[in-house]
Design a protein around this motif. Structure first.
Motif, short mmCIF file in Angstrom:
data_model
loop_
_atom_site.label_atom_id
_atom_site.label_comp_id
_atom_site.label_asym_id
_atom_site.label_seq_id
_atom_site.Cartn_x
_atom_site.Cartn_y
_atom_site.Cartn_z
N ARG A 1 0.84 -1.21 0.00
CA ARG A 1 0.00 0.00 0.00
C ARG A 1 0.86 1.24 0.00
O ARG A 1 1.86 1.29 0.71
N PRO A 2 0.48 2.26 -0.76
CA PRO A 2 1.22 3.52 -0.74
C PRO A 2 1.15 4.18 0.63
O PRO A 2 0.17 4.03 1.36
N LEU A 3 2.20 4.90 0.97
CA LEU A 3 2.29 5.58 2.26
C LEU A 3 1.08 6.50 2.48
O LEU A 3 0.55 6.59 3.59
N GLY A 4 0.64 7.19 1.44
CA GLY A 4 -0.52 8.09 1.57
C GLY A 4 -1.77 7.37 2.02
O GLY A 4 -2.52 7.85 2.87
N ASP A 5 -2.00 6.16 1.49
CA ASP A 5 -3.16 5.37 1.91
C ASP A 5 -3.06 4.98 3.38
O ASP A 5 -4.04 5.02 4.12
#
Length: 170
Positions: free
Chosen positions: A3-7
């Protein structure tokens, strides 16, 4: 699942908000926005959580209210959520034109938040419901009011963020 850090930041922000840690939630949302700007696809974390929309997917649109002339300019995304023709919105409409889409129980709160920002300048922030095409969506409207030298409000640009997911998960 990678998962991307932003998510990840948005997931933790929702968790903080559920526990009434509003400031922490706000900081994490800012971190998520920054992460989406800078995070490469390789920089992902393993998290066993369901997918949430990315921050860039949650931004519904932008507005820029010229308070002195009572003209509110909305981009196509914001215009769509306020049930306003995008061409008319781009040319500017009186600020009250968009209130027809705001849930009747929330109109006074939106107006009060705008008045508060206009009195002191600075941050405008308000959560409210929008009624569009037989659907109710929750949005977070966030902007910043600019005052002139005499302390009169002259401009209030901002963004609409879809928080329906957060509201329906509680």
């Amino acid at each position: 699942m990678r998962r991307p850090l932003g998510d990840v930041c948005l997931d933790i922000a929702s968790f903080a908000r559920e526990r009434k840690h509003e400031f922490l939630s706000y900081i994490l949302r800012l971190a998520a926005a920054e992460a989406y700007k800078t995070t490469a696809e390789d920089d992902a974390f393993e998290m066993p959580m369901p997918r949430r929309p990315a921050a860039r997917e949650l931004i519904l649109g932008f507005w820029d209210w010229d308070i002195s002339n009572d003209r509110n300019y909305l981009d196509a995304g914001a215009a769509g959520f306020f049930n306003i023709d995008p061409d008319k919105a781009a040319r500017g409409l009186p600020n009250t034109a968009h209130l027809a889409a705001v849930h009747p129980d929330d109109v006074d709160r939106v107006r009060a938040a705008a008045r508060a920002a206009m009195r002191s300048g600075g941050i405008f922030e308000c959560e409210f419901r929008l009624i569009t095409k037989d659907r109710i969506s929750w949005v977070l409207a966030r902007g910043s009011c600019t005052l002139d030298r005499d302390g009169r409000a002259v401009r209030l640009p901002g963004a609409l963020i879809d928080i329906t997911h957060d509201k329906t998960m509680n």
